[in-house]
Enzyme design. Sequence first.
Site, PDB file in Angstrom:
ATOM      1  N   ASP A 156      29.090 -29.493  15.903  1.00 40.66           N
ATOM      2  CA  ASP A 156      28.942 -28.415  16.876  1.00 40.66           C
ATOM      3  C   ASP A 156      28.218 -28.970  18.108  1.00 40.66           C
ATOM      4  O   ASP A 156      27.197 -29.657  17.962  1.00 40.66           O
ATOM      5  CB  ASP A 156      28.126 -27.285  16.233  1.00 40.66           C
ATOM      6  CG  ASP A 156      28.128 -26.002  17.035  1.00 40.66           C
ATOM      7  OD1 ASP A 156      27.932 -26.062  18.268  1.00 40.66           O
ATOM      8  OD2 ASP A 156      28.293 -24.928  16.426  1.00 40.66           O
ATOM      9  N   VAL A 157      28.718 -28.666  19.300  1.00 38.63           N
ATOM     10  CA  VAL A 157      28.089 -29.190  20.519  1.00 38.63           C
ATOM     11  C   VAL A 157      26.693 -28.616  20.747  1.00 38.63           C
ATOM     12  O   VAL A 157      25.962 -29.104  21.616  1.00 38.63           O
ATOM     13  CB  VAL A 157      28.966 -28.934  21.769  1.00 38.63           C
ATOM     14  CG1 VAL A 157      30.243 -29.760  21.713  1.00 38.63           C
ATOM     15  CG2 VAL A 157      29.277 -27.447  21.940  1.00 38.63           C
ATOM     16  N   TYR A 172      31.265 -15.764  30.379  1.00 40.86           N
ATOM     17  CA  TYR A 172      32.210 -16.873  30.530  1.00 40.86           C
ATOM     18  C   TYR A 172      32.125 -17.451  31.940  1.00 40.86           C
ATOM     19  O   TYR A 172      32.049 -18.664  32.130  1.00 40.86           O
ATOM     20  CB  TYR A 172      33.620 -16.370  30.232  1.00 40.86           C
ATOM     21  CG  TYR A 172      34.664 -17.453  30.131  1.00 40.86           C
ATOM     22  CD1 TYR A 172      34.593 -18.424  29.128  1.00 40.86           C
ATOM     23  CD2 TYR A 172      35.733 -17.497  31.012  1.00 40.86           C
ATOM     24  CE1 TYR A 172      35.553 -19.416  29.024  1.00 40.86           C
ATOM     25  CE2 TYR A 172      36.709 -18.486  30.911  1.00 40.86           C
ATOM     26  CZ  TYR A 172      36.612 -19.442  29.913  1.00 40.86           C
ATOM     27  OH  TYR A 172      37.568 -20.422  29.812  1.00 40.86           O
ATOM     28  N   LYS A 209      30.777 -21.214  32.829  1.00 39.99           N
ATOM     29  CA  LYS A 209      31.702 -22.169  33.428  1.00 39.99           C
ATOM     30  C   LYS A 209      31.245 -22.604  34.823  1.00 39.99           C
ATOM     31  O   LYS A 209      31.540 -23.726  35.250  1.00 39.99           O
ATOM     32  CB  LYS A 209      33.114 -21.590  33.462  1.00 39.99           C
ATOM     33  CG  LYS A 209      33.745 -21.447  32.080  1.00 39.99           C
ATOM     34  CD  LYS A 209      33.841 -22.786  31.361  1.00 39.99           C
ATOM     35  CE  LYS A 209      34.549 -22.675  30.032  1.00 39.99           C
ATOM     36  NZ  LYS A 209      34.686 -23.998  29.363  1.00 39.99           N
TER      37      LYS A 209
END
Length: 327
Positions: free
Chosen positions: A104-105, A214, A218
């Site tokens: 998992d990052v 989101y 981003k």
Amino acid sequence: MKKLNSILTALLMSGTILATPTFAQEYKHVDIKPLDPAYFIPKRHEGRTYLITGGARGIGGASAIRLAREGANVVIFDVLEKEGKETVEQIRKEGGKAEFIKGDVRSNDDLQRAVNVALTTFGELNGALNAAGIMAATAPDAKFDYQKQKSLMPSPIADASDEYFNTLMDVNAKGIFNSMRVELKPILKQGKGGAIVNICSIAGLTGLAGNSAYVSSKHACNGLTRNGAIDYAPNGIRINSVNMAATETAMTDMAIKYVMAASKENPNPEAVNMGRAKTMSLLAYADSKKRQATVWEQASVICFLLSDEASNLTGGLFATDGGWTAY
């Protein structure tokens, strides 16, 4: 309304407003043919090793396959073990070299294990593609259930839950930071330069209705891309991002299901929904089938940016979006 129409008609006739020409009456309509999934450039990445987070499927998976076809060694890192191992198996069947590490990052230890595998198995790390990302605060392989998952789905700010916002920031923003940090250290130590590509989104270049977390995450992804490019240009390390609109992936499939379910729950035609203001890229709108981009079209740009052909490109936020951000 009649008065307004009369005014517009008068303006058109006077030449003050130019009518939009109907090109379809004069020229043949042509769809742009998507890139052949089998296309690649032999030996372009020969002997290089890349870590690919989120490489089990989708854009990350397609990029891993193409990089291997072009001669690279790839280490795929993902929470999706089954899909990750299947992608590695496909690469090996085609004669390529690949390893899979489940992780998992959000975990620095997991990421370090992946880098260690790259170094011990292939000798060095020459670059990375950071493709791990989510649009909702659900597991990537979770079965869609709108009623149970509603609080974890894309939301405007006033309706957003802490879990939705925090999870997306942890994966899409902190995850990119974690990944770049662990990737840059061996590349810097090797002293040969390198290249990193981050998968961000049009949501990292513009607003996107109903996607508060989101969009925030981003934009952070693109901020890290630019800052990394500035900091490591003297070390010969190029860092860029790709920012796509709708692409045929499991994430897009989930988004479509969510929009359909949310519309059924609130079918009020008079409700203000800014998401309807713009729904397609230029190329999708112009296409006879309104097709999305393919993962292979995205992988093509990614593999180029990682290659020596992109030697003059760093700090770029490339809109691989079919013209979405052009208007």
